[in-house]
Design an enzyme around this catalytic site. Structure first.
Site, PDB file in Angstrom:
ATOM      1  NE  ARG A 156      -3.650   0.123   0.081  1.00 48.39           N
ATOM      2  CZ  ARG A 156      -4.860   0.260   0.612  1.00 48.39           C
ATOM      3  NH1 ARG A 156      -5.441  -0.755   1.211  1.00 48.39           N
ATOM      4  NH2 ARG A 156      -5.492   1.412   0.529  1.00 48.39           N
ATOM      5  CD  GLN A 157      -1.687   4.797   0.898  1.00 47.00           C
ATOM      6  OE1 GLN A 157      -1.560   5.279  -0.207  1.00 47.00           O
ATOM      7  NE2 GLN A 157      -2.798   4.901   1.591  1.00 47.00           N
ATOM      8  CG  LEU A 170       4.220  -0.704  -6.450  1.00 49.61           C
ATOM      9  CD1 LEU A 170       4.657  -1.898  -5.592  1.00 49.61           C
ATOM     10  CD2 LEU A 170       5.008  -0.689  -7.750  1.00 49.61           C
ATOM     11  N   GLY A 174      -2.346  -0.115  -6.430  1.00 51.53           N
ATOM     12  CA  GLY A 174      -3.131  -1.122  -5.722  1.00 51.53           C
ATOM     13  C   GLY A 174      -4.630  -0.901  -5.813  1.00 51.53           C
ATOM     14  CB  SER A 175      -6.770   2.124  -5.505  1.00 47.36           C
ATOM     15  OG  SER A 175      -6.413   2.446  -4.179  1.00 47.36           O
ATOM     16  CB  SER A 176      -6.211   1.202 -10.640  1.00 45.36           C
ATOM     17  OG  SER A 176      -4.848   0.859 -10.659  1.00 45.36           O
ATOM     18  CB  ALA A 177      -4.709  -3.850  -8.792  1.00 43.51           C
ATOM     19  CG  ASP A 185      -1.747   3.712 -12.221  1.00 40.19           C
ATOM     20  OD1 ASP A 185      -0.716   4.044 -12.838  1.00 40.19           O
ATOM     21  OD2 ASP A 185      -2.010   4.104 -11.075  1.00 40.19           O
TER      22      ASP A 185
END
Length: 334
Positions: free
Chosen positions: A115-116, A119, A121-124, A166
């Site tokens: 996280r943060q 990389l 992570g949210s859009s994944a 992303d």
């Protein structure tokens, strides 16, 4: 009609060149990092249910646990991302007069993406959710349209500051060159995307801080406001960073490792001209460069990527970056 468990995955993303010009009509090159991913499990159930994960549950061991949790994941967990993805998927179907069959489901997510640290992570999580919904409801969304739909879930629904890079990388996978031409973006809300052969890439390493990184997005500072106001320095620098992706595409095709090394260093140095970089992030880049590798952000900060020459340099990276509490990995792209 599918009645079994659907499993979908979207992987972490690392920007090779051009970032952060994706939100400024620029050009970028990104790779997928299969070392980390967000996984969605979806199966039929009587009611529609989103299973909460640890970061979604408001129960803490003590006050310090709550503070640490907020620092790492913010005030919201991943459930909001899934809600936004489901809403936009349903609206997409309605806009195209696609009638979704009346069947409910339970959906759960798991993410190994740090996280943060920039990389994606949210859009994944949203990308994997869209894939699961497409499979469950037998709806096909063209590959060139899917990144824009994913972005709308974050920007329009959740107010997250983000660009297309992303989502394009996570949808297309591998290594992708992206041209966010202004006319094309305004007309079609998407750019021009070209897959590049990952086998042509040089030896790449990634490193990220094991402890808490910065909140993704805050590093942009006032660049957006300055860009919108026509700040000449910002516009000039954004164009220069975008140009790095354009020449980098040819360098990849020619397997010009030395030039790619230089371009990646130039990308970070240009970024420093218009953005405030934290001391922690500067330390990451400086340490890697002292080892003989190139270094730039993978995204908005917290992790870096670069070219290294041989195992001697890689071993030096592992040793020296460990001293500043950073982990080194070789990204798996295939």
């Amino acid at each position: 009609m599918s009645y079994g468990i659907i499993e979908t995955t979207a992987y972490a993303r690392a920007g090779l060149l051009g970032n952060p010009t994706d939100g400024y009509f620029g050009k970028t090159i990104s790779i997928i990092v299969r070392n980390f991913g967000a996984r969605i499990s979806l199966y039929p159930s009587p009611e529609l249910q989103i299973e909460p994960q640890e970061q979604d549950i408001n129960v803490y061991r003590n006050i310090y646990h709550l503070v640490d949790s907020v620092k790492l994941t913010g005030y919201y967990g991943g459930s909001r991302l899934i809600k936004a993805a489901i809403k936009r998927f349903c609206e997409y179907a309605e806009e195209r007069q696609i009638r979704l069959t009346s069947k409910n489901f339970t959906i759960r997510y798991h993410s190994s993406i740090p996280r943060q640290v920039g990389l994606a992570g949210s859009s994944a999580i949203i990308t994997a959710t869209m894939r699961a919904l497409m499979e469950y409801y037998l709806v096909e969304i063209p590959v060139e349209e899917l990144p824009t739909l994913i972005l709308s879930a974050e920007v329009d629904e959740l107010g997250i500051h983000a660009g297309l890079q992303d989502r394009v990388a996570q949808v297309y996978e591998g290594c992708v060159y992206m041209d966010f031409n202004e006319d094309l973006m305004r007309e079609q809300r998407r750019g021009g995307y070209e897959r590049l052969d990952p086998a042509l890439l040089p030896k790449l390493y990634m490193a990220y801080k094991i402890d808490l990184g910065k909140v993704s997005g805050t590093v942009f500072n006032d660049v957006r406001a300055r860009f919108d106001k026509g700040d000449k320095e910002v516009i000039k620098t954004i164009k220069e960073m975008a140009a790095l992706a354009e020449v980098g595409r040819e360098a990849i095709k020619k397997q010009d490792e030395k030039y790619l090394h230089e371009l990646m260093n130039m990308n970070f140095d240009l970024r420093c001209k218009i953005m405030n970089i934290s001391e922690s992030n500067k330390e990451l880049v400086a340490t890697a460069r002292r080892c003989g590798a190139s270094a730039k952000f993978t995204g908005s900060g917290g992790s870096i990527i670069g070219v290294y020459k041989d195992d001697e340099v890689l071993n030096k990276l592992v040793v020296e970056l460990k001293k500043i509490n950073a982990r080194v990995i070789k990204p798996y792209i295939f």
